[in-house]
Design a protein around this motif. Structure first.
Motif, PDB file in Angstrom:
ATOM      1  N   ASP A  40     -36.621  72.841 -85.436  1.00  0.00           N
ATOM      2  CA  ASP A  40     -36.792  74.162 -84.819  1.00  0.00           C
ATOM      3  C   ASP A  40     -36.606  74.168 -83.309  1.00  0.00           C
ATOM      4  O   ASP A  40     -36.826  75.200 -82.667  1.00  0.00           O
ATOM      5  CB  ASP A  40     -38.151  74.774 -85.177  1.00  0.00           C
ATOM      6  N   VAL A  41     -36.192  73.051 -82.725  1.00  0.00           N
ATOM      7  CA  VAL A  41     -35.867  73.018 -81.300  1.00  0.00           C
ATOM      8  C   VAL A  41     -34.411  73.454 -81.123  1.00  0.00           C
ATOM      9  O   VAL A  41     -33.512  72.868 -81.735  1.00  0.00           O
ATOM     10  CB  VAL A  41     -36.071  71.615 -80.712  1.00  0.00           C
ATOM     11  N   PRO A  42     -34.133  74.469 -80.297  1.00  0.00           N
ATOM     12  CA  PRO A  42     -32.750  74.923 -80.107  1.00  0.00           C
ATOM     13  C   PRO A  42     -31.881  73.841 -79.469  1.00  0.00           C
ATOM     14  O   PRO A  42     -32.300  73.170 -78.522  1.00  0.00           O
ATOM     15  CB  PRO A  42     -32.893  76.135 -79.179  1.00  0.00           C
ATOM     16  N   VAL A  43     -30.675  73.687 -79.986  1.00  0.00           N
ATOM     17  CA  VAL A  43     -29.727  72.717 -79.457  1.00  0.00           C
ATOM     18  C   VAL A  43     -28.545  73.461 -78.842  1.00  0.00           C
ATOM     19  O   VAL A  43     -27.897  74.256 -79.532  1.00  0.00           O
ATOM     20  CB  VAL A  43     -29.247  71.748 -80.553  1.00  0.00           C
ATOM     21  N   PRO A  44     -28.246  73.218 -77.557  1.00  0.00           N
ATOM     22  CA  PRO A  44     -27.158  73.950 -76.899  1.00  0.00           C
ATOM     23  C   PRO A  44     -25.788  73.333 -77.161  1.00  0.00           C
ATOM     24  O   PRO A  44     -25.650  72.108 -77.259  1.00  0.00           O
ATOM     25  CB  PRO A  44     -27.527  73.844 -75.416  1.00  0.00           C
ATOM     26  N   VAL A  45     -24.797  74.193 -77.274  1.00  0.00           N
ATOM     27  CA  VAL A  45     -23.409  73.739 -77.349  1.00  0.00           C
ATOM     28  C   VAL A  45     -22.946  73.414 -75.931  1.00  0.00           C
ATOM     29  O   VAL A  45     -23.023  74.272 -75.050  1.00  0.00           O
ATOM     30  CB  VAL A  45     -22.501  74.822 -77.956  1.00  0.00           C
ATOM     31  N   PRO A  46     -22.483  72.191 -75.646  1.00  0.00           N
ATOM     32  CA  PRO A  46     -21.990  71.888 -74.301  1.00  0.00           C
ATOM     33  C   PRO A  46     -20.860  72.838 -73.898  1.00  0.00           C
ATOM     34  O   PRO A  46     -20.078  73.295 -74.736  1.00  0.00           O
ATOM     35  CB  PRO A  46     -21.483  70.447 -74.430  1.00  0.00           C
ATOM     36  N   ALA A  47     -20.773  73.105 -72.605  1.00  0.00           N
ATOM     37  CA  ALA A  47     -19.850  74.126 -72.105  1.00  0.00           C
ATOM     38  C   ALA A  47     -18.388  73.816 -72.413  1.00  0.00           C
ATOM     39  O   ALA A  47     -17.570  74.731 -72.533  1.00  0.00           O
ATOM     40  CB  ALA A  47     -20.051  74.295 -70.602  1.00  0.00           C
ATOM     41  N   ASN A  48     -18.026  72.539 -72.532  1.00  0.00           N
ATOM     42  CA  ASN A  48     -16.624  72.179 -72.757  1.00  0.00           C
ATOM     43  C   ASN A  48     -16.302  71.957 -74.235  1.00  0.00           C
ATOM     44  O   ASN A  48     -15.262  71.370 -74.556  1.00  0.00           O
ATOM     45  CB  ASN A  48     -16.282  70.910 -71.974  1.00  0.00           C
TER      46      ASN A  48
END
Length: 276
Positions: A103-111
């Motif tokens: 349940d911890v949000p995982v970010p998509v890297p910008a590139n």
């Protein structure tokens, strides 16, 4: 028994889960330094002290843990990609800083066009191993946990070394640790399914592992000593996103869930790079 990590100020404490409650046992480094003591104490707990819903969880491994990951360890997955079936275990490392929990949000890297899913089972070492044979190595496993080896494929494919693509922020969510006596050997076959927004994208069995846990831990122990709390992430079945036509990736707003028999479900929401 089932163990989780829970945050207590700046420290991580290992606790034992009974139904929907948890009893804290010891700071994570102390827990792995005296496993027989704390597992024996955990076995006496019949009612947890605190509701599980009220604690903030953390990966149940020490900050010094080596996190070894196996690539291409399910035959069908190795055959669906460009690499083929390896002659030897394909090992790469994750840093513990990349680990997170359900349940911890995982970010998509910008590139990146998105993240790729890889539902897996992680094995946690319970005793030191040096030059161990495979039987001894497998018997040293404390327990298993659901894992999602979320991968930044653009970064991974820049070179033959996979480190960059396998260590994006919070990209290694890990579920609670269930002791090996309750799970049994992976060779007996645990069903592993991965869902994206409810759709099944992977459906495999640990019976299809190419290199067994004991064999891989034995191999690693010939080069360096493994210590309690070290982790082996055992590989993913076929059905990852980058091999599809067209390739498919996880985007902000998606939810990926990995479910493994006897271990439970690990849920991870995906968010944008601005939430790093």
């Amino acid at each position: 028994m089932k163990f989780i990590g829970l945050l207590d100020g700046h420290d991580t404490v290992v606790g034992v889960v009974v139904e929907d409650r948890v009893t804290p046992l010891a700071e994570v480094r102390d827990f792995y330094a005296a496993l027989p003591k704390w597992t024996a104490q955990a076995a006496t707990v019949t009612l947890g002290e605190r509701p599980l819903a009220e604690v903030r969880q953390a990966p149940p491994v020490p900050p010094t843990a080596r996190v070894l990951c196996l690539g291409l360890n399910y035959r069908a997955h190795a055959e669906e990609g460009v690499y083929g079936v390896p002659d030897h275990p394909t090992l790469f490392g994750r840093w513990t800083a990349s680990l997170s929990v359900g349940d911890v949000p995982v970010p998509v890297p910008a590139n990146e066009p998105g993240l790729d899913w890889e539902g897996e089972v992680a094995a946690v070492v319970g005793s030191s191993l040096a030059d161990a044979d495979p039987v001894t190595a497998e018997s040293a496993v404390l327990g298993y946990a659901v894992f999602n080896d979320l991968t930044a494929r653009t970064a991974q494919k820049l070179t033959a070394q996979w480190t960059l693509g396998k260590n994006a922020d919070r990209s290694g969510p890990m579920g609670p640790l269930v002791t090996a006596d309750e799970v049994g050997p992976l060779s007996a076959g645990l069903r592993l399914t991965t869902r994206v927004n409810g759709e099944v994208v992977q459906d495999g069995s640990t019976r299809d592992l190419i290199f067994p846990v004991g064999e891989v831990l034995s191999l690693a122990s010939r080069t360096f000593t493994l210590h309690p709390g070290d982790v082996l992430v055992t590989g993913t079945p076929e059905g990852v996103g980058y091999t599809r036509t067209p390739p498919r990736f996880l985007h902000p707003g998606d939810v990926v869930e990995v479910t493994v028999d006897r271990l439970g479900t690990l849920r991870t929401p995906i968010v944008g790079a601005e939430q790093r």
